[in-house]
Design a protein around this motif. Structure first.
Motif, PDB file in Angstrom:
ATOM      1  N   PHE A 192       0.846  -1.208   0.000  1.00 59.33           N
ATOM      2  CA  PHE A 192       0.000   0.000   0.000  1.00 59.33           C
ATOM      3  C   PHE A 192       0.874   1.247   0.000  1.00 59.33           C
ATOM      4  O   PHE A 192       0.672   2.179  -0.784  1.00 59.33           O
ATOM      5  CB  PHE A 192      -0.924  -0.018   1.222  1.00 59.33           C
ATOM      6  CG  PHE A 192      -1.589   1.294   1.536  1.00 59.33           C
ATOM      7  CD1 PHE A 192      -2.465   1.891   0.635  1.00 59.33           C
ATOM      8  CD2 PHE A 192      -1.345   1.937   2.754  1.00 59.33           C
ATOM      9  CE1 PHE A 192      -3.081   3.107   0.935  1.00 59.33           C
ATOM     10  CE2 PHE A 192      -1.950   3.151   3.056  1.00 59.33           C
ATOM     11  CZ  PHE A 192      -2.817   3.735   2.142  1.00 59.33           C
ATOM     12  N   GLU A 193       1.875   1.241   0.840  1.00 56.80           N
ATOM     13  CA  GLU A 193       2.733   2.421   0.971  1.00 56.80           C
ATOM     14  C   GLU A 193       3.610   2.636  -0.262  1.00 56.80           C
ATOM     15  O   GLU A 193       3.954   3.778  -0.581  1.00 56.80           O
ATOM     16  CB  GLU A 193       3.580   2.306   2.237  1.00 56.80           C
ATOM     17  CG  GLU A 193       2.713   2.447   3.490  1.00 56.80           C
ATOM     18  CD  GLU A 193       3.463   2.154   4.767  1.00 56.80           C
ATOM     19  OE1 GLU A 193       4.635   1.734   4.701  1.00 56.80           O
ATOM     20  OE2 GLU A 193       2.869   2.354   5.847  1.00 56.80           O
ATOM     21  N   ALA A 194       3.964   1.552  -0.959  1.00 52.36           N
ATOM     22  CA  ALA A 194       4.726   1.711  -2.204  1.00 52.36           C
ATOM     23  C   ALA A 194       3.889   2.468  -3.227  1.00 52.36           C
ATOM     24  O   ALA A 194       4.394   3.358  -3.930  1.00 52.36           O
ATOM     25  CB  ALA A 194       5.138   0.345  -2.746  1.00 52.36           C
ATOM     26  N   GLU A 195       2.595   2.140  -3.288  1.00 48.77           N
ATOM     27  CA  GLU A 195       1.709   2.843  -4.220  1.00 48.77           C
ATOM     28  C   GLU A 195       1.484   4.290  -3.761  1.00 48.77           C
ATOM     29  O   GLU A 195       1.477   5.228  -4.566  1.00 48.77           O
ATOM     30  CB  GLU A 195       0.386   2.080  -4.335  1.00 48.77           C
ATOM     31  CG  GLU A 195      -0.647   2.708  -5.268  1.00 48.77           C
ATOM     32  CD  GLU A 195      -0.198   2.818  -6.718  1.00 48.77           C
ATOM     33  OE1 GLU A 195       0.879   2.301  -7.070  1.00 48.77           O
ATOM     34  OE2 GLU A 195      -0.933   3.456  -7.510  1.00 48.77           O
ATOM     35  N   LEU A 196       1.338   4.471  -2.439  1.00 50.86           N
ATOM     36  CA  LEU A 196       1.222   5.813  -1.865  1.00 50.86           C
ATOM     37  C   LEU A 196       2.440   6.657  -2.268  1.00 50.86           C
ATOM     38  O   LEU A 196       2.316   7.802  -2.722  1.00 50.86           O
ATOM     39  CB  LEU A 196       1.168   5.658  -0.346  1.00 50.86           C
ATOM     40  CG  LEU A 196       0.489   6.683   0.532  1.00 50.86           C
ATOM     41  CD1 LEU A 196      -0.938   6.914   0.105  1.00 50.86           C
ATOM     42  CD2 LEU A 196       0.539   6.215   1.999  1.00 50.86           C
TER      43      LEU A 196
END
Ligand code: GAR
Length: 196
Positions: free
Chosen positions: A68-72
């Motif tokens: 999720f944070e990689a996409e964020l």
């Protein structure tokens, strides 16, 4: 001019206060409002103001916070922010993400930190019999709601207060505190202050 990305999960009233403060000689301007759910009411309020918006839904990633944070991070980097403001962003961020933005990420929390990290802050302050309550803007570090305090504002708890009535009085205080904290931070002043 510093570029500010604001992360929201809900109505975005703090986002609006921040966005509307960044005019004139303010050292920053909003570059993105990002929500982790398409239902966040703040998205429309950002769009009305001509601020670019984005949604990175956490749900498809399940328990995989790093994914999720990689996409964020991918979406945030496209907006090239200098500063991230968490404004009612209700996802816990991992140490990896926080470290990447450390020294450039602020959060507002509805309590007088270090009291009442986490959730249900208004109810906990009333239950504890506290005389005062309020809100805090702090730098985000891997310790949840534990980073260096930038600014605080307080008010008295009344005998008849409920968590809801107290929250309703703290929120307008947040709307004064967060813009003041961001203005100072964006201008390079990290000294702790108390809102008069
Ligand atoms: C605010 O009260 C903020 O302090 C709180 O959520 C609300 C968001 O309202 N944040 C947290 O509890 C962080 N854990 P808003 O969307 O209208 O700004």
């Amino acid at each position: 001019t510093k570029r500010v990305a604001i992360l929201i999960s809900g109505g975005g009233s703090n986002m609006v206060a921040l966005a509307d403060s960044m005019t004139g000689d303010h050292p920053a301007r909003p570059c993105l409002v990002l929500a982790n759910t398409a239902g966040a009411g703040g998205l429309a309020r950002a769009a009305e103001r001509g601020i670019p918006t984005a949604v990175v839904d956490h749900r498809p990633f399940g328990k995989d916070r790093p994914a999720f944070e990689a996409e964020l991070t991918r979406v945030l980097e496209e907006a090239r922010p200098d500063i991230l403001c968490l404004a009612g962003f209700m996802r816990v961020l991992t140490e990896g993400f926080v470290t990447r933005w450390q020294g450039r990420m602020l959060n507002i929390h509805p309590s007088l930190l270090p009291k009442y990290r986490g959730l249900h802050t208004h109810a906990r302050a009333i239950e504890a019999g506290d005389a005062e309550h309020g809100c805090t803007v702090h730098e985000v570090t891997p310790e949840l709601d534990g980073g260096p305090i930038l600014g605080q504002a307080s008010l008295p708890i009344l005998a008849e207060d409920t968590p809801e009535s107290l929250a309703a009085r703290v929120l307008p205080l947040e709307h004064r505190l967060y813009p003041e904290a961001l203005r100072r931070f964006a201008g390079g002043d990290r000294r702790r202050f108390t809102l008069a």
